[in-house]
Design an enzyme around this catalytic site. Structure first.
Site, short mmCIF file in Angstrom:
data_model
loop_
_atom_site.label_atom_id
_atom_site.label_comp_id
_atom_site.label_asym_id
_atom_site.label_seq_id
_atom_site.Cartn_x
_atom_site.Cartn_y
_atom_site.Cartn_z
N TYR A 93 0.81 -1.22 0.00
CA TYR A 93 0.00 0.00 0.00
C TYR A 93 0.85 1.27 0.00
O TYR A 93 0.34 2.36 -0.22
CB TYR A 93 -0.94 0.04 1.21
CG TYR A 93 -2.04 -1.00 1.19
CD1 TYR A 93 -2.26 -1.81 0.09
CD2 TYR A 93 -2.87 -1.17 2.28
CE1 TYR A 93 -3.26 -2.76 0.08
CE2 TYR A 93 -3.89 -2.12 2.28
CZ TYR A 93 -4.07 -2.91 1.17
OH TYR A 93 -5.07 -3.85 1.16
N LYS A 97 2.83 -15.32 2.66
CA LYS A 97 2.69 -16.11 1.43
C LYS A 97 4.11 -16.49 1.01
O LYS A 97 4.60 -16.14 -0.07
CB LYS A 97 1.97 -15.25 0.38
CG LYS A 97 1.57 -15.99 -0.88
CD LYS A 97 0.40 -16.93 -0.69
CE LYS A 97 0.10 -17.69 -1.97
NZ LYS A 97 -0.85 -18.79 -1.80
N ASP A 103 -3.77 -17.90 2.30
CA ASP A 103 -4.98 -18.53 1.73
C ASP A 103 -5.55 -19.56 2.71
O ASP A 103 -6.76 -19.66 2.92
CB ASP A 103 -4.71 -19.14 0.35
CG ASP A 103 -3.37 -19.84 0.26
OD1 ASP A 103 -2.53 -19.69 1.17
OD2 ASP A 103 -3.14 -20.56 -0.73
N ASP A 126 -5.41 -6.34 6.21
CA ASP A 126 -6.60 -5.58 5.80
C ASP A 126 -7.74 -6.56 5.53
O ASP A 126 -8.86 -6.42 6.02
CB ASP A 126 -6.22 -4.79 4.53
CG ASP A 126 -7.27 -3.78 4.14
OD1 ASP A 126 -8.24 -3.60 4.89
OD2 ASP A 126 -7.12 -3.18 3.05
N ASP A 164 -11.05 -7.78 8.29
CA ASP A 164 -12.46 -7.62 7.92
C ASP A 164 -13.20 -8.95 7.97
O ASP A 164 -14.33 -9.04 8.43
CB ASP A 164 -12.58 -7.04 6.49
CG ASP A 164 -12.66 -5.53 6.52
OD1 ASP A 164 -12.20 -4.92 7.50
OD2 ASP A 164 -13.19 -4.94 5.55
#
Ligand code: NAD
Length: 355
Positions: free
Chosen positions: A138, A186, A218, A242, A246
């Site tokens: 980001y 990852k 994942d 992020d 959520d």
């Protein structure tokens, strides 16, 4: 220990929910010093900028910041976009105050189990997502279009010290909970993830009182839905955090219940932090007494725990919230059959009275 709190109520329902949070803090201890400043659309209306220098200065002098929410339709079209509340106030607040560790607890509450999309039978969830907030994809450059717009480039960079400092905060928080960290990456694909895993593994060796394991992102997304009770602290980088925070928060059922903290480096034994509800300014219900103040009230519990080392005070607030919900009091967003309706102020009063 000084306990100066900068209060940035912001826009929409921000002032309503922040008012109830202050009411609750005053019931815990009357020695907090509150200083108020404008932020977001309210600050833009007042002086043409969503984050005035005076507001930033007040935050820097405070021991903790309590934020309501910013933004609203009135401000969506401000030009240039850097003056819009979310871009012009929230992002600079995070970077200027060096708030690199975002802490989002997600806990199922028995009295509200019917509002969880996963409902009963999946085990209780009581976890914290520890998200790196100021690095990764980001923030890194270049971020651009090439080939006349047909190729898009984002860049992901992590530096060792950025992983070390967020992992340090995660170890501290794990020690206040159940001593377990799952570090999510990852590493089978990404170089930044391999560095992340390397650093966290080294730190696990130096912090053997905390159990550390690694999980691919994942798999973590799947495990959160399969059995969220297996997690205590999930430590992860900006973008994965992020998404996972959520996902975890919605397993609890309602946006109006979710607190968050963004932490900086410890200074003189105190961790500076900004505390805010996860939800936004809810312009559709602003000024109507309908907002649920619980997320902001639970954010003050996090403030006591992390910035003021008052775990007992934090637990008292969390227990008061549970008790009021167990007794059947509900704001409109969490209303169900047989429960008693409450306005924002009535919910705040009931929680304060419990204390
Ligand atoms: P929102 O979180 O404000 O609202 C989404 C829905 O949830 C609405 O129906 C709202 O009424 C409801 N809701 C939210 N909080 C509630 C509460 N405490 N009690 C009861 N119901 C609640 O999200 P949005 O509608 O996408 O955004 C509205 C504005 O808030 C936008 O300008 C957005 O940019 C801004 N926003 C700010 C922050 C922040 O300040 N940190 C975060 C998210 C969104």
């Amino acid at each position: 220990m000084t306990r100066k709190i900068a209060v940035l109520a912001g826009d929409g329902i921000g002032p309503e929910v922040v008012g109830e949070a202050i009411k609750v803090l005053n019931r815990i201890d009357t020695s907090f010093e509150f200083e108020h400043a404008l932020v977001g659309g309210a600050a833009y209306d007042d002086g043409g900028h969503p984050l005035p220098q005076s507001t930033l200065d007040l935050c820097r002098k405070a021991d903790a910041v309590l934020l309501g929410a910013v933004g609203g339709p009135k401000y969506d079209k401000i030009q240039p976009p850097e003056l819009r509340p979310e871009v012009g106030a929230l992002l600079p607040l995070r970077s200027e105050l060096n708030l690199y560790a975002n802490v989002r607890p997600a806990k199922t509450i028995d009295a509200l189990s019917s509002s969880s999309p996963l409902r009963e039978g999946r085990g209780k969830m009581d976890l914290v997502v520890m998200r790196e907030l100021t690095g990764g994809i980001y923030f890194a450059k270049p971020r651009e279009r090439r080939d006349g717009g047909d190729t898009a480039v984002d860049t992901c960079i992590y530096r060792r010290h950025e992983v070390v400092r967020i992992a340090e905060r995660a170890f501290e928080i794990a020690r206040q909970r159940r001593n377990e960290i799952v570090s999510v990456d990852k590493a089978n694909v990404l170089e930044t993830s391999r560095l992340w895993r390397e650093v966290v593994t080294e730190m696990a060796g130096q912090n053997q009182d905390v159990k550390v394991s690694h999980m691919l992102v994942d798999n973590c997304a799947m495990q959160l839905v399969r059995d969220p009770s297996q997690f205590d602290v999930i430590l992860t980088e900006n973008m994965f955090g992020d998404i996972l925070s959520d996902e975890a928060s919605m397993i609890t059922g309602s946006l109006g219940l979710l607190p968050s903290a963004s932490l900086s480096d410890p200074k003189d034994g105190q961790v500076f932090g900004l505390y805010e509800p996860v939800h936004g300014s809810a312009p559709d219900i602003a000024g109507q007494g309908k907002a649920n103040p619980i997320a902001t009230i639970l954010s003050t519990a996090m403030m006591l725990r992390y910035s003021f080392k008052d775990n007992e005070g934090a637990l008292r607030i969390e227990r008061a919230v549970e008790q009021v919900l167990n007794e059947g009091l509900r704001t409109a967003d969490i209303m169900s059959d047989g429960c008693r309706p409450a306005s924002t102020i009535e919910m705040g009063d009931a929680i304060a009275d419990c204390l």
